[in-house]
Write an enzyme that holds these catalytic residues in place. Sequence first.
Site, PDB file in Angstrom:
ATOM      1  CE  LYS A  89      -3.698   2.049   2.857  1.00 19.49           C
ATOM      2  NZ  LYS A  89      -4.485   1.856   4.103  1.00 19.49           N
ATOM      3  CB  SER A 164      -7.502   3.972   3.748  1.00 18.20           C
ATOM      4  OG  SER A 164      -6.648   3.276   4.656  1.00 18.20           O
ATOM      5  CB  SER A 188      -7.946   1.198   6.568  1.00 18.09           C
ATOM      6  OG  SER A 188      -8.421   2.496   6.781  1.00 18.09           O
TER       7      SER A 188
END
Length: 465
Positions: A89, A164, A188
């Site tokens: 990520k 997220s 997330s």
Amino acid sequence: MSLTNPLAGAGDLCRLSAAELSEAYAKGSLSPVDVARAAIARAEDINPTLNAFTFLDIAGALEAASASERRWRDGAPLSPSDGIPTTLKDIVWVKGWSVRYGSTTTPVTPYEIDAPSVALLRKAGAVFIGQTTTPEFGWKAVTDSALCGVTRNPWNPAKTSGGSSGGAAVAAATGAGVFHLGTDGGGSIRVPASFCGIVGHKPTFGRVPAYPASAFGTVAHIGPMTRSAADALAMLQAMSGRDLRDWAQGAGVLSPLSQETGSLAGRKIGYWSQPASGRLDPEIGALVDGAVRKLEAAGAIVEPVSLPADSLLDLFHHHWFTGAAARLSTVPPGERGKVDPGFLEVASQGAAYSSIDLVKAQVRRADFGAAMDRLLSDYDFLVSPGTALPAFDAGLEVPPAGDYARWTEWAGFSFPINLSQQPACIVPCALTEAGLPVGFQIVGARGEDARVLAAAASLEVLFSQ
């Protein structure tokens, strides 16, 4: 339930588990290079529509895969995860990569060191194929940003992937890699896992080391996102360990991540059925009720439970919004006009809290965390819906219908477990009438990640019947 929809178009090499790949590498019937090429091709195929990747490191991935191929050929792999295609990520440091945190305000200069989680995966031989999308600074539970645009759901591109760690969830669901690193400060990992129909595990806080420390403090976790609980355990084993740069990492939680049996018969399970904030969608509630009945039919002892505290949304806001204010303080004043307006709003609210407000919130959190520890001493696990609603329209922070102001208000099954720091895993359990995935959350006592993942593997079998 079947996950064939997001995998439509994925070749055979993109459907294999970490264990299947390791076995094939050991036999010489598959090459890490061929598997890396397949994962990269899949990422290139899905990205124009779904926008899961910020970039692909093709040269770096093929170089790492070639080195892995030589190690397997010589009978000296670094670990069982050597040669496994992996995504990272855009919120963790990676040596040689530009990490932007989803923001146009961050420098493009490549980092010179790996974050601990990345270093551990690299040490295990994981092949990094690319970087996945995040909203700006990972601040919300959907994935869109001025830097990268909107990340879309592989089951229906008109819908959000969640966030997220939305890019990681999409990559996992579509077969663009096997291991996917996500972060979870209020859901997330688990929200996009629920929305995209994959497994997402938020480990016990400290299980995976972090550096630099998150501006959002000790609600922020790092964990695996995969297509199966077995893969999540394999990835968690590879990325767990002590790192002396992470002072907040409690060495006591690092109990062995051995394989455990996941029989559900006779387990005492608390069913947490109402979110700490927001409203439960009736269809989600009915489908999760059906999943709980399957648990009971498998011999589990299920009892209704409520969380041992009130006003948890306000408590979380004190922690999350002050973290946003701290993160915004690192952005040069002249650049702040470029920042997501929603992030600016929550940062402004966080800045308005006094130091006394924050200390009181820390005390309230300690009381809640201790109460959750006591609750998990009475039950083997807690279970709940993964989210209170299905994926809604892409590009929005909140559903278009209803009166939600912020994402936190509809994420009431996720953020409480960040406050309490317990391991929580999402397993897909059903599809809505509209064909969108429904996640099922299982929570265990701190340190019991292996037990939670073993139970999650049993749930996968149970829900597929």
